[in-house]
Scaffold this active site. Structure first.
Site: not given
Lengths: 289, 781, 169
Positions: B219, B365-366, B735
Site C-alpha cells: 500500500q 481501516r482504523c 474508513e
C-alpha cells in the site's frame, strides 16, 4: 494448500472400488464429493497414498422412492436434496436439513453418503437421518450389509464401517403420510459448523405420536439421538406441554462442551429451544399432510 | 463546477479500472510469471514461545526440485535475520534464538513448484524447547512474567511504551466537580483486515545489473523502497517496487513482512526470481492484526453536559512493536476520542506490552486507532444516556460541537476543520423514523419482543498529514501528483498513493477533469511503480483524497495557469482578458472567441510564446495544512431472539459527511464496505489465544467473515460540509464506516436490553453472549 | 506420512483433457494438482483467484458442467472429460456478458478479487432462476466472501443482469 502426493484410481463399479480398498487398506480413501476430504488433504491432516474416485460409478446415482423406503444413492449431492420435492412433507427433516449444510457451492458437490461416512459430530445429515430412523447399505469384500445409523457412529469421525467398505446408499424408512420433520441449526454464519442443531421427525397416528425421532448435532462426540425425549413423546398427544417436556429432556441428553461457540449451558438451551420449535413445525407439517 | 460533458466532481461515473477486472485480466502479483521463477514457502513455528535448539534442513535441501533452504542463521550472515519495524523496534525476519509467537517465520524453502516447496517444509526438523507463553498484556506486565524480548539490549520487562495526551490536571478538576461520572470498561478485540488476497511478492534481483524489481502487495511502495534500501543495504536506485493490482488492503499491506525480505534475499543469492504467496493461515496468524486494545473510559457530566473525559488504555502489541502509525503517536490518533462532543478537558494515557502473539495493532481501516477511540466514546455516551435517563439522541445533540465553533480546537490538540453534526444526526433520525421506532420498540416490549435502536455519531480524523507533526519512520507524510498533458490533449497522472480497490484510476482523473477540463476518460492514472511515480507515503488511513487528491488539484491548477498563458498567446490577447469555463478559455465579452484546453496542450508543443518552456506538466508535493475530519451519524435497528441470543440488524441507516464527494457512487461503495466490516467486527470477527498461546482464528473456519446472507442492506444519506482547507473541499471517506459503525451495532443490542439494566456486551457480540445477558436479567427464553 | 510420497522417482501423472471455455485443453498432471492450480499455473488462466485454504471464501469459483464449484476443492483429474467455464469465458464475440456489464454499471466490484467467482455463480443462478429476489441472490452467493463491497451492489448487479437477460439483450 498443496496436498501430499497420492495415486488416483477411477473404478467403474462398486465391486471394483471394493477390490481397490481391499488392496490398499487404510492407505486408501474414497473420493465422492471431496468437500470434506480435499480440505483435509490440502492442510495435510490426511495423507492417503491412494484416492479411489467413485464419481463415475453409475449404480451409485439416484434418489427414488422404493417399496417402504426412500433410497439415496452414494452420489446424490446435497443440492439435489435441497431441490427435491421428494424430501418435502413426510421426509421434511431431510428436506429442511439439506439447504443448511455448508454453503451453496459445497452443496453442489458434497454427497449425503460421504457426509455420513465422514461422521463429523457437527455434520448435519447424521442427525437428520438418525431422526428419520435411516440405515446405510455398505458393500465390502464379504458382501453387503445394512447398518442402522444409530449403530454407525461410534466417535468423532469414527464409524463401524471397515476400511474396505463403501456406503452405496442410505435407506430412509417411509414414515407414512402423517409425518413431518424439521431441522433447526444455529450457525454463526453460513458455512460455519453448527453451534448446535436439532433434527426432529414426528409420525402421527390419529391424534397421537406413533414415533418421534430427535437427534442432535454438535453437542456430543457423535450425532446423538435424544432417546429419552423420543420415548416421552411416543404415544403422547402433540401439544405445547408435551413438546416443552421433550425439549427439556433432549437438552439434558445433549453432551456439549464449552468452546468459542458457547458454554454448555448455552448450547443445552439452544437444543431445548430448537427441539420445541422443531416439534411444533414437524407437527404442523404432519397435520397438513 | 465543470460542465457536464467533462464530468469532474460529483459525477457517479463508471470506473475505468473495471475493464480488466470484469474480464479476469487483473494483474495481481500471483498472476505474474517470470522466466526461471521459483516458489517459496515459509515454515512457521507451532509454539508461541520456545527456544530453538537446532534446525536440520538437510532432508529438505536434498528433495528433488528444491533449490535452497533458508534459515535465520543464513539470513544473519547477511545481516538480515532482524529488520527494523515502522515503530522503531526490531522484528525477526527468520527466527534465530527463539520463536516469539505461534506462526512466526522460522525457515523458507525455495523450489521449482509450490507443491514441492510444501513437501520440503515437512522435512525440516526443528528442535524446540518450549517456554511459558505470555498471552495477554496484563500477564505481560505482571511481576515475574517471562521476558519475551530477551535479545533486546536494555529490555528488562515486557513494557513497550507509555504515552499520554491532553491535560491531566484540567481533566482531574472536571471530574472532581462533576455531578455524575459514567464509566465503561471495554475491550476492542483482536481482529484482522483479512483482505481477500493474501500478501506476497515476486522478487526479481537481476544478477547482471543488480537491479531488484519486487512486485509486492504494498500500500506504500515508495516508503517500502526506502526501507528496503535501509534494511537490505541495496542502493535505492537499484530497487524498483511495483505494487500491481491489489486484492484489498485495509492496512494489511502497509507493513514489511519477513516473507518479502526472505524472498528478495533468496532471489539475490540464487540469481532467479522468487515468488512468495502467503496462504490464509499465514496471513491471519502472522501479519498485522488490528486493535487488541483494553480501554477504561470515564465521562464527567455536569448539568447534562460532558465536562471531562479520561481514558486509560492497555495495548497488546504482540512480540514486536510494529504499529504502522505516525511516529510521535504511540496510540495513533486515539486522542480524537472526544469525538463529536464539546468536551473541554480530556486526558488519555496508554501503555503497550509485548506478548507472545503476532506483531501489529494499527490496521483494518482504523485511521490509526480512531476505530478504538470512536468505539469508546460512542459506547460511553450511550451508557451515559441510560444512566442519566436521557434519550441517546438528545444527549448527543446537547453535547455536539456546534457549527459556529469551527475550526474547533479539541481538548487534546486537534483542530477540527468543519462539521455540522446536528444536520447529519437529524437526517439520520428522519430517515430512520426514530420517533416511530421508539414507539414500536415500546409496543414490542409489551409483547415480549426485544427491539433495540443503536446510534453512533462519529467524528474521525484522516489525511495524515502536516509535516510539522506527522512522519512514518522519519518520512514526512506529504503526497504527490505528477501530471503531464500530451500534445493531443490527453493526460497522464502519476501518484504517490496506491489504490487497493478504492477507484483511484477514476476518482483522481475526475479531479483533473474538474480542474483542467480534460474528460476523465482521457486521463490515465498510474500508481504503484516506484520507478515511474513521484514519491508518496501510500494509501491507508483514508489519506489519498485529502493529500494526493489535494496535490492533484494543485498541480492541475498550476497547469491551467500555464494553459491560460498559452491561450492568451493563441488568442493574441492578455491573460486577464480570458475567463475559464471548463474545458475552454474564452475572451470576456466575446464568448465565440475561445480555445479549448486541448488547443492549449497542442500549443505547448507546437506554438509557444517567447521564453516559455515547452510542455504542459508538473509535479506537486502537497503538505496538508491540517488533517480532515469526516463525520456522520449511523443508526441500527436490531431484534433479538430470546431463545438463542441471535440478533439481526433489521435496518442500518448511515449518514456520512466526507465533504465534497468526487464520485458519489464510489463513496457509497466505500461506505457499504465499511458498514459490513463494522458489522463483522461487532458480530463475529475474533482472533484469540488459548493459555498455551495457540492462535484461534488463523483460518476462515475460525475467523468468521460474514457472507451476503448475514450482511444487512444499508440505507445511505449524506450531508456535505466541505473542508475549508482542502483545495476541492474533500475529506476522505474510506474508513468512516468501519470507524463509526461497530458502536452503532453494539449500542443497538444493548439498547434492546437496557430497560432491564444491561449496560455492556463485549465484541464480538455472539449469540451466546447475548443469551448470557438475557439470562442474567431474566429475559431469556 | 508415507515414504512413497517423497521418493526420488518422478511423480506419477495422468493425462487429462478438460474443455475450458469451449476449448479442449490437455496436460499431464499429478493427481494432487488442484483444479484452481491447473487453471492458473498449467493453463495460465489467472482470472480465477485463491483467497483461503479452508474452502471458505469462494474466490476460486468456476462453473463445472455449468454448476458453480470451489475449484480449490476439486482435483484437476476430476475435471477430465468435463467442461469448465472461467471468467475468461464470459465474453462472447468480443462483447461483454450482461453480468460483466452489470457489475460494471452497478459498481459491483472494488478490488476485483472476488468478482470472477461472483459473476460465474450469478450466471448459473440466472440460468435457473431468471428473476431472483434479493434474498435468493444473497442465498446463492452465500458461499463467497467479498471484503470490499458489502454485497449490496453485487445484488443490484445481478438484478440488472437478470433483467437484461430476460429482455434478450
Amino acid at each position: 494448500m498443496y496436498p501430499s502426493r497420492f495415486d488416483y484410481v477411477v473404478p467403474e463399479s462398486v465391486s471394483e472400488a471394493v477390490s481397490l480398498l481391499s488392496e490398499h487398506g487404510d492407505e486408501a480413501k474414497v473420493l465422492a464429493g471431496g468437500q470434506s476430504l480435499i480440505p483435509l488433504l490440502k492442510l495435510r491432516f490426511a495423507s492417503p497414498s491412494v484416492l479411489v474416485d467413485v464419481n463415475r460409478i453409475a449404480e451409485l446415482e439416484g434418489m427414488s422412492q422404493q417399496d417402504g423406503y426412500l433410497r439415496i444413492g452414494a452420489l446424490v449431492r446435497h443440492k439435489e436434496c435441497e431441490r427435491s420435492d421428494l424430501l418435502k412433507g413426510r421426509y421434511g427433516v431431510l428436506g429442511t436439513a439439506a439447504p443448511q449444510i455448508s454453503d451453496p457451492l459445497v452443496r453442489n458437490l458434497g454427497t449425503v453418503c460421504g457426509s455420513v461416512a465422514h461422521a463429523d459430530p457437527q455434520g448435519d445429515w447424521g442427525s437428520a437421518l438418525l431422526a428419520a430412523g435411516a440405515r446405510v447399505v455398505a458393500q465390502g469384500p464379504s458382501g453387503t450389509r445394512e447398518i442402522p445409523l444409530a449403530e454407525l457412529f461410534v466417535g468423532p469421525f469414527t464409524t463401524t464401517l471397515e476400511p474396505t467398505e463403501v456406503i452405496t446408499e442410505v435407506r430412509v424408512p417411509d414414515p407414512g403420510a402423517s409425518a413431518g420433520g424439521a431441522y433447526l441449526k444455529l450457525e454463526r454464519k453460513i458455512g460455519d459448523f453448527a453451534t448446535a442443531a436439532v433434527a426432529v421427525q414426528l409420525e402421527l397416528n390419529g391424534g397421537t405420536i406413533s414415533r418421534a425421532g430427535i437427534a442432535l448435532t454438535g453437542v456430543g462426540a457423535t450425532n446423538l439421538r435424544a432417546e429419552k425425549a423420543e420415548a416421552a413423546l411416543a404415544g403422547a398427544a402433540p401439544g405445547d406441554e408435551a413438546f416443552a417436556e421433550a425439549a427439556r429432556l433432549a437438552a439434558g441428553e445433549a453432551e456439549p462442551i464449552n468452546d468459542h461457540r458457547g458454554t454448555v449451558e448455552y448450547k443445552r438451551n439452544v437444543v431445548r429451544v430448537f427441539v420445541e420449535r422443531g416439534l411444533r413445525a414437524a407437527a404442523a407439517s404432519a397435520a397438513a399432510a | 463546477m465543470a460542465s457536464t460533458e467533462v464530468r469532474g466532481l460529483g459525477h457517479s461515473v463508471e470506473r475505468k479500472e473495471d475493464a480488466r477486472f470484469i474480464r479476469g485480466k487483473g494483474n495481481y502479483f500471483d498472476d505474474i510469471v517470470l522466466p526461471g521463477m521459483l516458489h517459496m514457502e515459509l515454515l512457521r513455528s507451532p509454539y508461541a514461545h520456545a527456544r530453538i535448539k537446532s534446525i536440520d534442513t538437510s532432508a529438505a535441501a536434498a528433495l528433488p526440485g528444491v533449490v535452497a533452504v533458508v534459515t535465520g542463521e543464513l539470513m544473519a550472515q547477511h545481516n538480515l535475520a532482524w529488520m527494523p519495524t515502522l515503530s522503531g523496534d526490531t522484528q525477526a525476519v527468520l527466527a534465530t534464538d527463539k520463536v516469539r509467537f505461534q506462526g512466526q517465520e522460522v525457515a523458507a524453502v525455495v523450489a521449482e513448484s509450490p507443491y514441492i516447496a510444501k513437501d520440503a517444509l515437512e522435512l525440516i526438523e526443528v528442535d524446540y524447547d518450549p517456554l511459558p507463553p505470555v498471552t495477554g498484556p496484563q500477564q505481560a506486565l505482571a511481576a515475574g512474567a517471562p521476558l519475551i524480548r530477551d535479545e533486546k539490549e536494555g529490555q528488562t520487562d515486557n513494557h513497550v511504551y507509555h504515552w499520554e495526551a491532553g491535560d491531566k490536571e484540567a481533566t482531574d478538576k472536571a471530574f472532581a466537580e462533576a455531578d455524575k461520572v459514567v464509566e465503561l470498561d471495554t475491550f476492542y478485540p483482536r481482529c484482522h483486515p483479512s483482505p481477500l488476497e493474501c500478501c506476497g511478492c515476486v522478487a526479481d534481483v537481476n544478477p547482471a545489473t543488480g537491479k531488484a524489481t519486487i512486485y509486492m502487495t504494498s500500500q506504500a511502495p515508495h516508503a517500502h523502497r526506502t526501507l528496503f534500501a535501509l534494511v537490505a543495504g541495496l542502493p535505492e536506485e537499484k530497487i524498483r517496487i511495483i505494487s500491481p493490482d491489489i486484492g484489498g488492503g485495509f492496512g494489511n499491506k502497509v507493513p514489511i513482512y519477513p516473507g518479502y525480505v526472505v524472498a528478495t534475499a533468496a532471489s539475490l543469492l540464487i540469481g532467479r526470481p522468487v515468488k512468495w504467496v502467503e496462504d490464509r493461515t499465514g496471513n491471519l496468524i502472522s501479519t498485522g492484526f488490528a486493535r487488541d486494545y483494553h480501554m477504561h473510559g470515564e465521562l464527567a457530566v455536569k448539568d447534562g453536559k460532558f465536562t471531562g473525559l479520561r481514558v486509560k488504555m492497555l495495548s497488546d502489541q504482540g512480540a514486536f512493536y510494529a504499529d504502522a502509525q505516525p511516529t510521535k503517536f504511540r496510540a495513533g490518533l486515539f486522542h480524537i476520542v472526544t469525538g463529536s462532543y464539546d468536551i473541554p478537558a480530556a486526558f488519555v494515557e496508554t501503555d503497550g506490552a509485548y506478548t507472545n502473539k503476532a506483531p501489529g495493532g494499527v490496521a483494518y481501516r482504523c485511521s490509526f486507532r480512531v476505530t478504538e477511540a470512536s468505539y469508546l466514546i460512542e459506547r460511553l455516551v450511550q451508557t451515559a444516556a441510560y444512566e442519566l435517563g436521557v434519550d441517546p439522541a438528545e444527549l448527543r445533540k446537547a453535547n455536539f460541537i456546534k457549527p459556529d465553533q469551527f475550526p474547533y480546537e479539541s481538548a487534546t490538540g486537534f483542530v477540527y476543520d468543519s462539521g455540522d453534526y446536528d444536520a447529519a444526526m437529524d437526517l439520520c433520525l428522519e430517515k430512520l423514523g426514530y420517533a416511530e421506532l421508539r414507539a414500536e420498540q415500546a409496543a414490542a416490549r409489551e409483547e415480549g419482543r426485544l427491539l433495540g435502536i443503536g446510534l453512533a455519531s462519529f467524528t474521525e480524523v484522516v489525511g495524515a498529514g502536516p509535516r510539522h507533526t506527522y512522519d512514518i519512520a522519519g518520512l514526512k507524510m506529504f503526497d504527490s501528483a505528477e501530471l503531464r498533458v500530451h500534445p493531443t490533449g490527453k493526460a497522464i497522472l502519476k501518484l504517490g498513493v496506491r489504490s487497493q480497490g478504492q477507484g483511484h484510476e477514476t476518482t483522481f482523473a475526475q479531479i483533473v477533469a474538474e480542474e483542467l477540463g480534460i474528460p476523465y476518460e482521457d486521463v490515465e492514472v498510474q500508481e504503484g511503480d516506484t520507478d515511474n511515480t513521484p514519491y508518496g507515503l501510500g494509501t491507508y488511513a483514508s489519506r489519498s483524497t485529502p493529500v494526493a487528491g489535494a496535490a492533484t488539484a494543485v498541480i492541475s491548477r498550476q497547469l491551467r495557469a500555464k494553459a491560460q498563458k498559452l491561450a492568451a498567446h493563441l488568442l493574441e490577447c492578455s491573460e486577464d482578458d480570458l475567463e475559464w469555463k471548463a474545458p475552454r478559455f474564452t475572451v470576456k465579452g466575446a464568448p465565440d472567441r475561445g480555445v479549448s484546453i486541448q488547443d492549449c496542450a497542442f500549443a505547448a508543443y507546437t506554438n509557444l510564446p517567447d521564453g516559455m518552456e515547452a510542455g504542459l506538466e508538473g509535479v506537486h508535493y502537497y503538505d496538508p495544512p491540517n488533517m480532515t475530519f469526516p463525520f456522520g451519524t449511523y443508526a441500527v435497528l436490531v431484534e433479538i431472539d430470546r431463545g438463542t441470543g441471535q440478533w439481526k440488524p433489521l435496518r442500518v441507516v448511515a449518514v456520512d459527511d466526507c465533504g465534497v464527494r468526487i464520485n458519489p457512487m464510489i463513496v457509497e461503495g466505500q461506505i457499504h464496505g465499511g458498514l459490513t466490516e463494522g458489522f463483522a467486527i461487532a458480530a463475529m470477527e475474533l482472533i484469540t489465544f488459548d493459555e498455551d498461546g495457540n492462535c484461534i482464528g488463523s483460518n476462515f473456519m475460525d475467523y468468521l467473515i460474514p457472507t451476503a446472507w448475514e450482511t444487512p442492506s444499508f440505507e445511505l444519506g449524506e450531508t456535505v460540509t466541505p473542508s475549508p482547507h482542502h483545495p476541492i473541499g474533500a475529506k476522505g471517506v474510506g474508513e468512516s464506516a468501519t470507524v463509526g459503525s461497530p458502536a452503532a451495532y453494539v449500542n443497538a443490542i444493548v439498547d434492546a436490553l437496557a430497560h432491564a439494566g444491561v449496560r455492556n456486551l463485549e465484541m464480538p457480540v455472539t449469540p451466546d453472549k447475548v443469551w448470557a445477558a438475557l439470562s442474567e436479567v431474566g429475559l431469556a427464553q | 506420512m508415507s515414504e512413497t510420497t517423497l521418493s526420488a522417482a518422478p511423480p506419477a501423472t495422468r493425462q487429462i483433457t478438460v474443455q475450458v471455455n469451449g476449448e479442449a485443453r490437455s496436460a499431464e498432471v499429478e493427481p494432487r494438482l488442484l483444479l484452481v492450480h491447473f487453471l492458473r499455473q498449467t493453463l495460465g488462466l489467472t482470472g480465477t483467484h485463491v483467497g483461503c485454504d479452508t474452502t471458505s471464501c469462494g474466490a476460486c469459483t468456476v462453473l463445472l458442467d455449468g454448476v458453480p464449484v470451489k475449484s480449490c476443492t476439486v482435483l484437476a483429474v476430476q475435471a477430465d472429460g468435463r467442461e469448465v467455464k472461467t471468467v475468461e469465458g464470459l465474453m462472447s464475440g468480443g462483447a461483454l456478458h450482461p453480468i460483466q456489464q452489470a457489475f460494471h454499471e452497478q459498481h459491483g466490484l472494488q478490488c476485483g478479487y472476488c468478482t470472477p467467482g461472483m459473476m460465474l455463480t450469478s450466471v448459473a443462478l440466472l440460468a435457473e432462476n431468471p428473476d431472483p429476489s434479493e434474498e435468493e441472490i444473497r442465498w446463492a452467493i452465500s458461499g463467497q466472501i467479498c471484503r470490499c463491497t458489502g454485497y449490496q451492489n453485487i445484488v443490484k448487479a445481478v438484478q440488472q443482469a437478470g433483467a437484461a437477460l430476460r429482455e434478450g439483450s
